[in-house]
Motif scaffolding. Structure first.
Motif, PDB file in Angstrom:
ATOM      1  N   PHE A 352     -19.320 -28.688 -20.410  1.00 30.38           N
ATOM      2  CA  PHE A 352     -18.533 -28.273 -19.247  1.00 30.38           C
ATOM      3  C   PHE A 352     -17.893 -29.486 -18.571  1.00 30.38           C
ATOM      4  O   PHE A 352     -16.727 -29.447 -18.166  1.00 30.38           O
ATOM      5  N   LEU A 353     -18.633 -30.593 -18.472  1.00 32.49           N
ATOM      6  CA  LEU A 353     -18.093 -31.801 -17.861  1.00 32.49           C
ATOM      7  C   LEU A 353     -17.008 -32.441 -18.729  1.00 32.49           C
ATOM      8  O   LEU A 353     -16.085 -33.071 -18.212  1.00 32.49           O
ATOM      9  N   VAL A 354     -17.112 -32.279 -20.040  1.00 33.12           N
ATOM     10  CA  VAL A 354     -16.025 -32.728 -20.926  1.00 33.12           C
ATOM     11  C   VAL A 354     -14.744 -31.982 -20.570  1.00 33.12           C
ATOM     12  O   VAL A 354     -13.659 -32.576 -20.486  1.00 33.12           O
ATOM     13  N   LEU A 355     -14.883 -30.681 -20.334  1.00 32.95           N
ATOM     14  CA  LEU A 355     -13.721 -29.876 -19.929  1.00 32.95           C
ATOM     15  C   LEU A 355     -13.174 -30.357 -18.591  1.00 32.95           C
ATOM     16  O   LEU A 355     -11.947 -30.475 -18.418  1.00 32.95           O
ATOM     17  N   LEU A 356     -14.061 -30.656 -17.640  1.00 28.02           N
ATOM     18  CA  LEU A 356     -13.639 -31.156 -16.335  1.00 28.02           C
ATOM     19  C   LEU A 356     -12.867 -32.468 -16.482  1.00 28.02           C
ATOM     20  O   LEU A 356     -11.794 -32.644 -15.888  1.00 28.02           O
ATOM     21  N   GLY A 357     -13.398 -33.379 -17.274  1.00 26.32           N
ATOM     22  CA  GLY A 357     -12.719 -34.646 -17.495  1.00 26.32           C
ATOM     23  C   GLY A 357     -11.383 -34.483 -18.186  1.00 26.32           C
ATOM     24  O   GLY A 357     -10.427 -35.221 -17.914  1.00 26.32           O
ATOM     25  N   THR A 358     -11.291 -33.495 -19.068  1.00 24.19           N
ATOM     26  CA  THR A 358     -10.033 -33.228 -19.768  1.00 24.19           C
ATOM     27  C   THR A 358      -8.981 -32.691 -18.804  1.00 24.19           C
ATOM     28  O   THR A 358      -7.809 -33.092 -18.855  1.00 24.19           O
ATOM     29  N   LEU A 359      -9.386 -31.801 -17.914  1.00 27.88           N
ATOM     30  CA  LEU A 359      -8.449 -31.209 -16.959  1.00 27.88           C
ATOM     31  C   LEU A 359      -7.924 -32.246 -15.960  1.00 27.88           C
ATOM     32  O   LEU A 359      -6.767 -32.179 -15.543  1.00 27.88           O
ATOM     33  N   THR A 360      -8.759 -33.194 -15.573  1.00 30.51           N
ATOM     34  CA  THR A 360      -8.309 -34.225 -14.633  1.00 30.51           C
ATOM     35  C   THR A 360      -7.500 -35.319 -15.322  1.00 30.51           C
ATOM     36  O   THR A 360      -6.871 -36.146 -14.649  1.00 30.51           O
ATOM     37  N   ARG A 361      -7.565 -35.359 -16.656  1.00 30.64           N
ATOM     38  CA  ARG A 361      -6.873 -36.377 -17.468  1.00 30.64           C
ATOM     39  C   ARG A 361      -7.354 -37.791 -17.167  1.00 30.64           C
ATOM     40  O   ARG A 361      -6.682 -38.767 -17.453  1.00 30.64           O
TER      41      ARG A 361
END
Length: 453
Positions: A352-361
């Motif tokens: 889930f945090l990988v997704l968060l980091g991806t969304l923030t770029r």
């Protein structure tokens, strides 16, 4: 009624609560491999340039890295007393529970599961993804894809059992140290000393405090040894030895590699570098050196990710042992000697945090902001627990005692307090998200306490 904890025998509750419990499967060398593997991650390839930009002179740079080793040594002395006096799979969680009670311990375990450990896993995974993408790109989201693959694969490896996990860790750590030695050799013997064209002092902020933040970030992770205390053979002797040997090895490597950076690049190019180790290898042996370095960093971060996954699941397991709302985490698979459910939940949060980091770029930066304040707050609290336990349990046998008590732990508490302040002062919105995640644990704790009435 809530479950009572027998504080007379640190492991009594754990053993009694389940027929399957941790076994002493880790040797002295395994503990060193885990500690070195966690600490020597991606930081040493990035932070030396930042330290150089703030320090401003070669002697001061080397001095700061030496001080970083000394500070880590002070902390290790405190942790050695805690870990040998109270050997337990829960590590910091268990010390906080004994010192401050189950409510504080719950919030720490919740923070570790949702912020500290999982954020650290993802931070390293993004670095792995960045450098693996230099070798073979997987499209626009290559770094995130590699990060997810690394987390899933290494979690599966640990689920298969502690023997497989520790063997992989030993090999990854060995490859990393050998690779770093090669970088040191290239910097010291395959480049000519650089003569500085201009004084760097007018290009730097001259901030010792900011430099130490980067230095201690790079030294961070040695405290993870506490989480393997219940699985370490001859823990009374090997815990102290593994901590001190590991920090000694790490300090020597860090000093040598900074000497190599200064020799091969000079302080000006070092301070201005965006990828200091890659620039050094490129100058020493050309483009193949840069390719080699990308592979080296990928291997380094895999070792750190594997070790962080290994230790992180142990706190989740302890959380499940003590709090019924998370009882599914407190199951130990005796066949493979591993907490399977705790590993699976940790993996899910990390993804889930990988997704968060991806969304923030801003994957790496987001995870730094997310974890730092929460980490240093509980680090300070755990150090303070040493005073509480000394006062509350004076008759408890302490195979190792912190030298010059109480001066040593007081100094380390002051250092932790300063880093807590700095982490709030120098981080962005991500830090607020991390703090908010810890606050979310409060309603869950209230619900658990009401169920126990």
């Amino acid at each position: 009624m809530s479950r009572r904890t027998d504080y007379s025998f640190p492991d009594q509750r754990l053993v009694a609560s389940s027929s399957a419990s941790p076994k002493q499967a880790l040797a002295f060398t395994d503990a060193i491999a885990l500690i070195v593997g966690i600490v020597i991650g991606a930081g040493i390839f990035e932070t030396p340039a930042l330290v150089a930009a703030n320090a401003g002179s070669p002697p001061l740079i080397i001095f700061l890295w030496l001080i970083g080793g000394a500070v880590s040594f002070l902390g290790a002395l405190c942790w050695a007393e805690l870990a040998t006096t109270y050997p337990h799979t829960g590590g910091n969680y268990y010390y906080l529970r004994r010192a401050f009670g189950k409510n504080v311990a719950f919030l720490f375990a919740w923070a570790r599961m949702t912020v500290i450990q999982t954020g650290s896993i993802v931070l390293l995974a993004f670095v792995f993804g960045d450098y693996a993408s230099q070798l073979f790109k997987l499209g626009n989201y290559s770094s995130s894809i590699y990060a997810a693959i690394a987390i899933i694969s290494l979690t599966a490896l640990n689920i298969f059992g502690v023997q497989q996990g520790k063997k992989a860790q030993n090999l990854l750590t060995l490859a990393k140290v050998v690779g770093l030695i090669l970088v040191i050799i290239c910097g010291l013997f395959f480049t000519l000393p650089v003569e500085e064209a201009a004084n760097l002092s007018n290009k730097t902020s001259g901030s010792w405090g900011l430099s130490m933040i980067f230095v201690l970030l790079t030294y961070g992770g040695w405290n993870e040894a506490a989480y393997i205390s219940a699985e370490l053979q001859n823990v009374r002797q090997n815990m102290v030895r593994s901590l001190l040997f590991s920090i000694g090895i790490i300090t020597v490597i860090y000093l040598l590699i900074n000497f190599a950076y200064l020799q091969g690049l000079g302080i000006t190019d070092m301070a201005n570098s965006q990828a200091v180790a890659a620039d050094l290898m490129r100058r020493a042996i050309g483009q193949p050196g840069a390719i080699f370095l990308s592979l080296l960093i990928a291997i380094s971060t895999l070792g750190a990710i594997n070790a962080t996954i290994f230790t992180g699941a142990r706190t989740n397991y302890a959380l499940g042992q003590d709090f019924s709302v998370f009882s599914f985490l407190g199951k130990w698979q005796n066949k493979n000697s591993t907490p399977v459910n705790a590993l699976i939940v940790q993996c899910a949060i990390a993804l889930f945090l990988v997704l968060l980091g991806t969304l923030t770029r801003k994957g790496f930066q987001t995870m730094v902001d997310y974890t730092a304040p929460v980490f240093w707050f509980f680090f300070l609290l755990t150090t303070f627990s040493l005073f509480i336990l000394r006062w509350r349990e004076p008759q408890t046998l302490r195979p190792f005692q912190v030298p010059f008590y109480p001066i040593t732990p007081i100094i380390f508490c002051l250092i932790c307090g300063y880093l807590l302040y700095s982490s709030l002062a120098y981080t962005g919105v991500g830090s607020l998200v991390g703090v908010a995640m810890v606050i979310v644990g409060a309603p869950i704790l209230i619900r658990h306490n009401r169920q126990q009435v």
